[in-house]
Design an enzyme around this catalytic site. Structure first.
Site, PDB file in Angstrom:
ATOM      1  CB  SER A  49      -0.880  -0.003   1.249  1.00  0.00           C
ATOM      2  OG  SER A  49      -0.045   0.162   2.404  1.00  0.00           O
ATOM      3  CG  ASP A  82      -3.668  -2.883  -1.734  1.00  0.00           C
ATOM      4  OD1 ASP A  82      -4.610  -2.994  -2.546  1.00  0.00           O
ATOM      5  OD2 ASP A  82      -3.767  -3.157  -0.518  1.00  0.00           O
ATOM      6  CG  ASP A 104      -9.480   2.953  -4.467  1.00  0.00           C
ATOM      7  OD1 ASP A 104     -10.542   3.265  -5.048  1.00  0.00           O
ATOM      8  OD2 ASP A 104      -9.442   2.558  -3.297  1.00  0.00           O
ATOM      9  CG  ASP A 255      -2.788  -6.241   5.129  1.00  0.00           C
ATOM     10  OD1 ASP A 255      -2.008  -6.852   5.880  1.00  0.00           O
ATOM     11  OD2 ASP A 255      -2.694  -5.016   4.939  1.00  0.00           O
TER      12      ASP A 255
HETATM   13  P1  13P Z   1      -8.426  -7.466   4.409  1.00  0.00           P
HETATM   14  O1  13P Z   1      -8.446  -6.308   5.374  1.00  0.00           O
HETATM   15  O2  13P Z   1      -9.721  -8.224   4.428  1.00  0.00           O
HETATM   16  O3  13P Z   1      -7.257  -8.355   4.596  1.00  0.00           O
HETATM   17  O4  13P Z   1      -8.328  -6.824   2.915  1.00  0.00           O
HETATM   18  C1  13P Z   1      -7.101  -6.387   2.410  1.00  0.00           C
HETATM   19  C2  13P Z   1      -7.259  -5.629   1.132  1.00  0.00           C
HETATM   20  O5  13P Z   1      -8.313  -5.540   0.532  1.00  0.00           O
HETATM   21  C3  13P Z   1      -6.054  -4.966   0.606  1.00  0.00           C
HETATM   22  O6  13P Z   1      -6.325  -4.211  -0.551  1.00  0.00           O
HETATM   23  O1  G3H Z   2      -6.417  -2.234   1.881  1.00  0.00           O
HETATM   24  C1  G3H Z   2      -5.612  -1.914   2.726  1.00  0.00           C
HETATM   25  C2  G3H Z   2      -4.492  -2.813   3.105  1.00  0.00           C
HETATM   26  O2  G3H Z   2      -4.883  -3.706   4.120  1.00  0.00           O
HETATM   27  C3  G3H Z   2      -3.271  -2.007   3.471  1.00  0.00           C
HETATM   28  O3  G3H Z   2      -3.489  -1.291   4.609  1.00  0.00           O
HETATM   29  O4  G3H Z   2      -2.926   1.139   4.298  1.00  0.00           O
HETATM   30  O5  G3H Z   2      -2.736   0.009   6.550  1.00  0.00           O
HETATM   31  O6  G3H Z   2      -1.085  -0.488   4.726  1.00  0.00           O
HETATM   32  P1  G3H Z   2      -2.494  -0.077   5.075  1.00  0.00           P
HETATM   33 ZN    ZN Z   3      -8.263  -3.282  -0.532  1.00  0.00          ZN
END
Ligand code: 13P
Ligand code: G3H
Ligand code: ZN
Length: 307
Positions: A49, A82, A104, A255
């Site tokens: 991310s 991500d 996104d 995640d």
């Molecule tokens: P979770 O929080 O369900 O693991 O989803 C992670 C996610 O969508 C990252 O883009």
């Molecule tokens: O979709 C989000 C992922 O779980 C990443 O989360 O922004 O805390 O790294 P983060």
């Molecule tokens: Zn996500």
């Protein structure tokens, strides 16, 4: 060598299985993902991310990914951004060595989402990088939600068809009732599988499930048994993940499950031996727990044995 997301997901789309897209924020998470892929003989998408990039530095994210991809050269692996929030963020990732990006812009109106996604697609495709976009809002659907409310939140199949045709995006994340984190459903888990099937039929490209952590009972229990608090937590049951893959999901973002499994072991070592301060004594069982969760997920999604 890192390959493009397309190389991994086009095969999954044709053969009808799901590939886990696992987030990482340090070497230990990344290592556990590769160990699981090696054990389950599965392709993988590793994703960072913008927060993970800020934490590690983009050179470290790409550098670690490239070293691991070389070490495990028999595993097809893509490095994905991500939830990229801007063209500049996607461009920086592409220029730094990511092989797949998500733009996104789902919180923008349809026309703006389409315009921004198309701009990222044009740049990414000129560099052989694949692009994911999102339509709809990621949130749970309550039992008593009206049809109108549901239509306002979840993906609209007409829009999905137009969006994919015009943007030429490679993968689409349809909002069908999942949300991020450990608290996905207030009542019984509920996803709109009919809508998912309609989107797949109208777009015929790999689809992505965000918020796909399952929080299996043994993972929840490992955290609770160390004095952790996860009151009210609920994930997507394995049967739903499999139904989603049947309905056309090929990339399964995960995640939260990894974080909980990992941190439960860190908590356990700290509880069991308050004198312990050797990092390796915490991280070795934490990686092992994470590896187990990931290889199990690969079997659930059908990517195990695909290499
Ligand atoms: P979770 O929080 O369900 O693991 O989803 C992670 C996610 O969508 C990252 O883009
Ligand atoms: O979709 C989000 C992922 O779980 C990443 O989360 O922004 O805390 O790294 P983060
Ligand atoms: Zn996500």
């Amino acid at each position: 060598m890192l390959v493009s997301g397309n190389e991994i997901l086009q095969k999954a789309h044709k053969e009808g299985y799901g590939v886990g897209a696992f987030n990482f924020v340090n070497f230990e998470m990344l290592h556990a993902i590769f160990m699981a892929a090696d054990e389950a003989k599965s392709p993988i998408i590793i994703q960072a991310s913008e927060g993970a990039i800020k934490y590690l530095g983009i050179d470290m994210v790409v550098g670690m990914a490239q070293v691991m991809a070389k070490r495990y050269a028999h595993i097809p692996v893509a490095l994905h951004l991500d939830h990229g929030t801007s063209f500049e963020s996607c461009q920086r990732a592409i220029d730094s060595g990511f092989t797949s990006v998500m733009i996104d812009a789902s919180h923008h109106p349809f026309a703006e989402n389409l315009e921004l996604t198309s701009k990222v697609v044009a740049y990414a495709h000129s560099k052989g990088v694949s692009v994911e976009a999102e339509l709809g809002r990621l949130m749970g659907i309550e039992d008593n939600i009206s049809v109108d409310e549901k239509d306002a939140v979840l993906i609209n199949p007409d829009e999905a068809e137009e969006f994919v045709a015009k943007s030429k995006v490679d993968f689409l994340a349809p909002a069908i009732g999942t949300s991020h984190g450990a608290f996905k459903f207030k009542g019984e888990p509920k996803l709109d599988f009919a809508r998912l099937q309609e989107v797949k039929a109208r777009t015929n490209i790999p689809l992505v499930l965000h918020g796909a952590s399952a929080i299996p009972e043994y993972v929840r229990e490992s955290f609770l048994s160390t004095g952790g608090d996860l009151k009210g937590s609920k994930g997507v049951p394995f049967a739903f993940l499999q139904e989603a893959v049947k309905g056309g999901i090929n990339k399964v973002n995960t995640d939260t499950d990894l974080r909980i499994a990992f941190m439960a072991q860190v908590r356990k070592v700290a509880n069991d031996d308050p004198t312990q301060f050797d990092l390796r004594k915490f991280f070795t069982p934490a990686m092992e727990a994470m590896r187990h969760v990931i290889s199990e997920r690969m079997r659930v999604l059908g990517s195990a044995g695909k290499i």
